[in-house]
Design a protein around this motif. Structure first.
Motif, mmCIF file in Angstrom:
data_model
loop_
_atom_site.group_PDB
_atom_site.id
_atom_site.type_symbol
_atom_site.label_atom_id
_atom_site.label_comp_id
_atom_site.label_asym_id
_atom_site.label_seq_id
_atom_site.Cartn_x
_atom_site.Cartn_y
_atom_site.Cartn_z
ATOM 1 N N LYS A 362 0.828 -1.175 -0.136
ATOM 2 C CA LYS A 362 -0.112 0.127 0.014
ATOM 3 C C LYS A 362 0.760 1.347 0.209
ATOM 4 C CE LYS A 362 -4.539 -1.570 2.126
ATOM 5 N NZ LYS A 362 -5.112 -1.325 3.374
ATOM 6 N N ILE A 363 1.991 1.254 0.830
ATOM 7 C CA ILE A 363 2.708 2.598 0.974
ATOM 8 C C ILE A 363 3.413 2.759 -0.236
ATOM 9 C CG2 ILE A 363 5.061 3.309 2.137
ATOM 10 C CD1 ILE A 363 3.959 2.389 4.529
ATOM 11 N N GLN A 364 4.033 1.536 -1.058
ATOM 12 C CA GLN A 364 4.685 1.844 -2.375
ATOM 13 C C GLN A 364 3.805 2.308 -3.431
ATOM 14 O OE1 GLN A 364 7.646 -0.897 -3.225
ATOM 15 N NE2 GLN A 364 6.941 -1.401 -5.354
ATOM 16 N N MET A 365 2.441 1.721 -3.487
ATOM 17 C CA MET A 365 1.585 2.391 -4.373
ATOM 18 C C MET A 365 1.104 3.839 -4.161
ATOM 19 S SD MET A 365 -1.034 -1.008 -4.810
ATOM 20 C CE MET A 365 -1.700 -0.161 -6.375
ATOM 21 N N ILE A 366 0.869 3.980 -2.870
ATOM 22 C CA ILE A 366 0.603 5.511 -2.459
ATOM 23 C C ILE A 366 1.620 6.525 -2.963
ATOM 24 C CG2 ILE A 366 0.194 7.181 -0.373
ATOM 25 C CD1 ILE A 366 -1.441 4.650 0.794
ATOM 26 N N GLY A 367 2.740 6.219 -2.660
ATOM 27 C CA GLY A 367 4.053 7.047 -2.783
ATOM 28 C C GLY A 367 4.223 7.031 -4.606
ATOM 29 N N PHE A 368 4.070 6.061 -5.184
ATOM 30 C CA PHE A 368 4.078 6.026 -6.806
ATOM 31 C C PHE A 368 3.080 6.983 -7.138
ATOM 32 C CE2 PHE A 368 6.744 2.015 -7.468
ATOM 33 C CZ PHE A 368 7.504 2.740 -8.319
ATOM 34 N N PHE A 369 2.045 6.961 -6.668
ATOM 35 C CA PHE A 369 0.960 7.582 -7.332
ATOM 36 C C PHE A 369 1.004 9.201 -6.905
ATOM 37 C CE2 PHE A 369 -3.188 9.915 -6.422
ATOM 38 C CZ PHE A 369 -3.842 9.620 -7.694
ATOM 39 N N PHE A 370 1.415 9.508 -5.501
ATOM 40 C CA PHE A 370 1.425 10.789 -5.480
ATOM 41 C C PHE A 370 2.678 11.655 -5.832
ATOM 42 C CE2 PHE A 370 -1.848 9.814 -1.987
ATOM 43 C CZ PHE A 370 -2.655 10.941 -2.385
ATOM 44 N N VAL A 371 3.889 10.957 -6.081
ATOM 45 C CA VAL A 371 4.885 11.429 -6.706
ATOM 46 C C VAL A 371 4.736 11.866 -8.353
ATOM 47 C CG1 VAL A 371 7.334 11.131 -7.427
ATOM 48 C CG2 VAL A 371 6.651 10.486 -5.151
ATOM 49 N N GLY A 372 3.934 10.762 -8.806
ATOM 50 C CA GLY A 372 3.561 10.943 -10.333
ATOM 51 C C GLY A 372 2.574 12.102 -10.323
ATOM 52 N N LEU A 373 1.651 12.323 -9.536
ATOM 53 C CA LEU A 373 0.688 13.383 -9.446
ATOM 54 C C LEU A 373 1.462 14.856 -9.453
ATOM 55 C CD1 LEU A 373 -2.443 13.947 -9.580
ATOM 56 C CD2 LEU A 373 -2.373 13.932 -7.147
ATOM 57 N N CYS A 374 2.474 14.726 -8.570
ATOM 58 C CA CYS A 374 3.364 15.992 -8.309
ATOM 59 C C CYS A 374 3.981 16.638 -9.454
ATOM 60 C CB CYS A 374 3.971 15.905 -6.894
ATOM 61 S SG CYS A 374 3.027 16.042 -5.242
ATOM 62 N N LEU A 375 4.440 15.622 -9.892
ATOM 63 C CA LEU A 375 5.364 15.641 -11.215
ATOM 64 C C LEU A 375 4.503 16.263 -12.440
ATOM 65 C CD1 LEU A 375 8.120 12.824 -11.026
ATOM 66 C CD2 LEU A 375 8.380 15.214 -10.585
ATOM 67 N N VAL A 376 3.324 15.616 -12.701
ATOM 68 C CA VAL A 376 2.757 16.035 -13.459
ATOM 69 C C VAL A 376 2.209 17.529 -13.337
ATOM 70 C CG1 VAL A 376 0.289 15.401 -14.794
ATOM 71 C CG2 VAL A 376 2.072 13.713 -14.592
ATOM 72 N N ALA A 377 1.848 17.726 -12.175
ATOM 73 C CA ALA A 377 1.237 19.225 -11.751
ATOM 74 C C ALA A 377 2.267 20.282 -11.995
ATOM 75 C CB ALA A 377 0.704 19.199 -10.229
ATOM 76 N N ILE A 378 3.465 19.829 -11.702
ATOM 77 C CA ILE A 378 4.635 20.804 -11.793
ATOM 78 C C ILE A 378 4.877 20.866 -13.477
ATOM 79 C CG2 ILE A 378 6.955 21.135 -11.627
ATOM 80 C CD1 ILE A 378 6.963 19.640 -9.082
ATOM 81 N N GLY A 379 4.674 19.656 -14.111
ATOM 82 C CA GLY A 379 5.177 19.513 -15.499
ATOM 83 C C GLY A 379 4.359 20.214 -16.654
ATOM 84 N N ILE A 380 2.973 19.929 -16.410
ATOM 85 C CA ILE A 380 1.999 20.685 -17.548
ATOM 86 C C ILE A 380 1.927 21.972 -17.577
ATOM 87 C CG2 ILE A 380 -0.567 20.409 -18.169
ATOM 88 C CD1 ILE A 380 -0.683 17.461 -17.353
#
Length: 532
Positions: A362-380
């Motif tokens: 669960k922690i690994q999936m949560i981490g992947f999801f929120f790191v990806g979300l933050c990077l997309v929020a910065i990138g777009i």
């Protein structure tokens, strides 16, 4: 097998030796973080000393920064594979001290170079950083395996995470050493704020910064060589229960009456299949693939993320034309310390606190999801909104470090130390870690170059035509989402189970093959996945 010595390990109360093992094992990770984070201010000093000519004007080219990072990471790949295998073949403790000696001697070597020409200095630095990487790489599988084999099953995840969290203290120590050394040299030299020529003493400053990273690791050398072999390795691999009982008595407060019946117990021969045999792939191939691919994906992102700090430096620090070399290095170290205190270290310790409650998957999936979300929020919206000084950018960037460490950056270190049989445990951890460091090379070299502005190569030396920051950040975000998917399908939960239960030596072959159907019932996967 039901050996009481192993059952006693699984149920032993938390005691002094567990914390001592965390400190001993964590020094390799401490040195790893120190080496990674001190290189940015060091490269600032090297640029001021060896790239003074036009058009560099005191800035180390990105290609040189990439090479110095990649050389150390290449050494780490080799160290993880070689020492991981040696840990299973000749014993954990027999090669544990060797890995630390290599780290200490190479850290000191990084600061030594009898020449003063640019080519000679950089060649010497890269040579010793390679061997430093070998030592650091060797420490990864050994530290994780030793901690997992000493810990009890209820707090094992927290203990291994605590070993890994020593990286956070390595970052802080790196920043503190850099600021103290540079402040002393700046005061002694009496350099004005604007300094057209960097003093020769700065050549000594960056060498001291690199060498001082060896001191904490060297202080634990005696403890490391004196610690006994793990009881699990002695009992299950060397088949010597009597010695395992003696070693366990030395370090853990466990009653001899709990384990003495094992001494004369007959041990059956261990399974005869070898590493990468058909039987191994049937039983453990899927787990090894899941560990390796998750570690590969997060390291692509994590090491790219570290290099994006250069974007922060350009926004939040004064131009180097207004600062002397020491002040510039101090400010870079200060930014690194702030990020570590506000996001990196809390992420590590959230994992320590919750991994044996929430679970690894669960922690690994949560981490992947929120790191990806933050990077997309910065990138777009990067060029439209985040390309200027903005507190929101810093918050999102800090969250990527928090959820990397309260997520896959930590769990990928833990899970391989829990899934595999004792005779393959260190090797499989080394293979998983090596896959991660291959991803780190891709992240630190490929994405550094890719993130460069498409038009920057026309006006600034040392740059080339890249795909730009926006595309790079979005691509890294997508990689995180891919990591979450792979975690869902290929990672087994290990929380609350003994290492012997996680091995699944006698499990159903069909349920452990690498390419088993992805449509199996969710209750046959980990409890964490079944709960989603």
């Amino acid at each position: 097998m039901g050996l009481k010595v192993l059952s006693a390990l699984d149920t032993a109360r938390t005691q002094y030796y567990h914390f001592k093992a965390i400190l001993i094992g964590g020094m390799g990770l401490f040195t790893d973080a120190y080496d990674l984070f001190c290189i940015s201010p060091v490269m600032r000093l090297i640029g001021r000393l060896y790239y003074t000519e036009e058009p560099m004007n005191g800035v180390t080219p990105p290609s040189i920064v990439s090479i110095t990072l990649a050389i150390a990471l290449l050494g780490t790949v080799i160290g993880q594979l070689v020492f991981g295998r040696l840990g299973d073949r000749v014993g954990r403790r027999r090669v544990y001290g060797l890995a630390l000696m290599l780290m200490v001697s190479s850290s000191v070597g990084c600061g030594f170079s009898i020449c003063r020409t640019r080519k000679c200095v950089l060649t010497s630095l890269c040579f010793f950083r390679f061997w430093l990487g070998v030592g650091i790489g060797g420490d990864y599988p050994l530290s994780a395996t030793i901690m997992s084999e000493f810990a009890n099953k209820d707090t094992r995840g927290s203990f291994i995470a605590a070993v890994f969290s020593m990286q956070g203290f390595g970052i802080l120590f790196s920043s503190a050493v850099t600021m103290i050394v540079c402040a002393i040299f700046n005061r002694v030299s009496g350099s004005p704020v604007k300094e057209s020529r960097t003093p020769d003493e700065a050549d000594l400053a960056w060498r001291l910064i690199l060498m001082l990273g060896a001191v904490p690791a060297a202080m634990t050398f005696y403890w490391r060589v004196m610690m006994p072999e793990t009881a699990r390795y002695t009992a299950l691999v060397e088949q010597n229960i009597r010695q395992a009982v003696k070693d366990m008595e030395r370090v853990l407060d466990v009653s001899i009456n709990e384990i003495k019946e094992d001494v004369d117990q007959f041990l059956p021969d261990p399974p005869s299949y070898g590493l990468f045999s058909k039987r191994f792939l049937q039983l453990h191939g899927r787990d090894l693939f899941g560990c390796a691919i998750s570690w590969f994906l997060i390291d692509v992102v994590f090491y790219s993320n570290n290099l994006f700090q250069s974007q922060i430096y350009s926004r939040y620090l004064p131009k180097n034309t207004t600062l002397n070399a020491y002040q510039e290095a101090i400010n870079v170290a200060k930014i690194q310390a702030i990020i570590a205190i506000c996001s990196t270290i809390p992420g590590y310790w959230f994992t320590v606190a919750f991994i044996d409650r929430i679970g690894r998957v669960k922690i690994q999936m949560i981490g992947f999801f929120f790191v990806g979300l933050c990077l997309v929020a910065i990138g777009i919206p990067y060029y439209r909104y985040w390309s200027h000084t903005n507190a929101g950018f810093l918050i999102l960037y800090g969250l990527t470090f928090f959820f990397s460490n309260f997520g896959p950056n930590t769990t990928t270190f833990i899970i391989p130390a829990e899934l595999f049989p004792a005779r393959f445990r260190s090797t499989c951890h080394g293979i998983s870690g090596a896959a991660g460091k291959v991803g780190a090379i891709i992240g630190s070299v490929g994405f550094l170059w890719a993130s460069q502005n498409k038009d920057k190569s026309k006006v600034e030396p040392g740059y080339h035509k890249g795909i730009g920051m926006m595309t790079s950040l979005v691509l890294l975000g997508v990689i995180c989402l891919v990591g979450m998917v792979f975690t869902f399908f290929f990672t087994r939960e290990t929380m609350g189970r003994s290492l012997e239960e996680n091995e699944k030596e006698e499990g159903n072959d069909d349920s452990n093959t690498l390419f088993r159907s992805l449509t199996i019932n969710s209750t046959q996967r980990s409890p964490a996945i079944a709960a989603l």
